[in-house]
Write a protein that holds these residues in place. Structure first.
Motif, PDB file in Angstrom:
ATOM      1  N   TYR A  31       0.842  -1.182   0.000  1.00 31.70           N
ATOM      2  CA  TYR A  31       0.000   0.000   0.000  1.00 31.70           C
ATOM      3  C   TYR A  31       0.886   1.244   0.000  1.00 31.70           C
ATOM      4  O   TYR A  31       2.077   1.179   0.244  1.00 31.70           O
ATOM      5  CB  TYR A  31      -0.895   0.027   1.244  1.00 31.70           C
ATOM      6  CG  TYR A  31      -2.026  -0.964   1.228  1.00 31.70           C
ATOM      7  CD1 TYR A  31      -2.155  -1.886   2.248  1.00 31.70           C
ATOM      8  CD2 TYR A  31      -2.954  -0.972   0.195  1.00 31.70           C
ATOM      9  CE1 TYR A  31      -3.188  -2.802   2.256  1.00 31.70           C
ATOM     10  CE2 TYR A  31      -3.987  -1.888   0.194  1.00 31.70           C
ATOM     11  CZ  TYR A  31      -4.101  -2.801   1.227  1.00 31.70           C
ATOM     12  OH  TYR A  31      -5.132  -3.696   1.217  1.00 31.70           O
ATOM     13  N   ALA A  32       0.284   2.380  -0.257  1.00 34.02           N
ATOM     14  CA  ALA A  32       1.051   3.628  -0.316  1.00 34.02           C
ATOM     15  C   ALA A  32       1.759   3.899   1.005  1.00 34.02           C
ATOM     16  O   ALA A  32       2.859   4.426   1.038  1.00 34.02           O
ATOM     17  CB  ALA A  32       0.129   4.787  -0.675  1.00 34.02           C
ATOM     18  N   ALA A 114       8.046   4.235  -6.543  1.00 32.90           N
ATOM     19  CA  ALA A 114       8.893   4.949  -5.594  1.00 32.90           C
ATOM     20  C   ALA A 114       9.301   4.026  -4.453  1.00 32.90           C
ATOM     21  O   ALA A 114       8.471   3.300  -3.889  1.00 32.90           O
ATOM     22  CB  ALA A 114       8.146   6.159  -5.029  1.00 32.90           C
ATOM     23  N   GLY A 115      10.578   4.001  -4.147  1.00 29.44           N
ATOM     24  CA  GLY A 115      11.077   3.209  -3.040  1.00 29.44           C
ATOM     25  C   GLY A 115      11.532   1.814  -3.409  1.00 29.44           C
ATOM     26  O   GLY A 115      12.057   1.095  -2.563  1.00 29.44           O
TER      27      GLY A 115
END
Length: 240
Positions: A31-32, A114-115
């Motif tokens: 999840y975000a 991202a990440g």
């Protein structure tokens, strides 16, 4: 041979992209806020993905190249007397190239989140033993499971494609057998039984994935050669 080369390259691409892609992109989708998604595919979903890629390609390119999409399969068919040695190098080259293209594309897509980083015990769905085994299994366990499962996998392929078998349905048991193989061995090696699958992602992950890659060439090929010998010398009926 050019048609067969292309078919094997596309087929192996789909196996690696679909199977490893399910592990990299969907097995535990975050999840975000960084929490693990309980609806991620998990072991069962990844196992099904590998089986489905093989099943779909069996009916897509089987009539062109035989749908080996795995160097171990090519070696096993050669050992059984059903595949010419002169075709081994072009087939294996096509398979490894298809796997490398799929692995590179998966890395490019994964980098779009991202990440994302190549970290953990099996970055980019690579195979491994010891610290790089999902369940912490050592080299000997990894060697045994990869030899045994590839041996059985090849016996299934050789048996279901035998001249006396119902070959029109061969893709179903072959695809389902790959599902079962993954259910058994994902915790041990993250499941190879296919040197092109292992190479396709290890090349891009680098590090220990490359250092341990030798096992995922040696063990599947040994298992396949044993299966080819057993099929040819012990299981096939008397020659006409």
């Amino acid at each position: 041979m050019s048609r067969k080369f292309l078919a094997e390259m596309i087929g192996t691409f789909w196996l690696v992209f679909g199977g490893c892609g399910s592990a990299v992109l969907a097995a535990v989708f975050p999840y975000a806020q960084g929490d693990a998604n309980p609806l991620g595919l998990g072991f069962l979903g990844v196992s099904l993905a590998f089986g489905l890629t093989l099943l779909t390609m069996a009916y897509t390119i089987g009539h062109i190249s035989g749908c080996h999409i795995n160097p171990a399969v090519s070696f096993g068919l050669w050992a059984s007397g059903r595949f010419p040695g002169s075709s081994l190098l072009p087939y294996i080259t096509a398979q490894v190239l298809g796997g490398l293209i799929a692995g590179g594309l998966l890395l490019g897509i994964a980098n779009g989140r991202a990440g994302f980083e190549l970290s953990g015990s099996n970055p980019l769905a690579t195979n491994g033993f010891g610290a790089h085994s999902p369940g912490g299994y050592g080299l000997l366990a990894a060697l045994i499971i990869e030899v045994v499962l590839t041996f059985i996998f090849l016996l299934i392929i050789l048996g279901t494609t035998h001249k006396d078998a119902i070959k029109d349905l061969a893709g179903v048991p072959i695809g389902l057998s790959l599902v079962l193989i993954h259910l058994i061995s994902i915790p041990i090696t993250n499941t190879s039984v296919n040197p092109a699958r292992s190479t396709g992602v290890a090349f891009w992950a680098g590090g220990e994935a490359i250092g341990q890659l030798w096992l995922f060439w040696l063990a599947p090929i040994v298992g396949a050669l044993l299966a080819g010998w057993v099929q040819r010398n012990l299981l096939d009926g008397p020659k006409d």
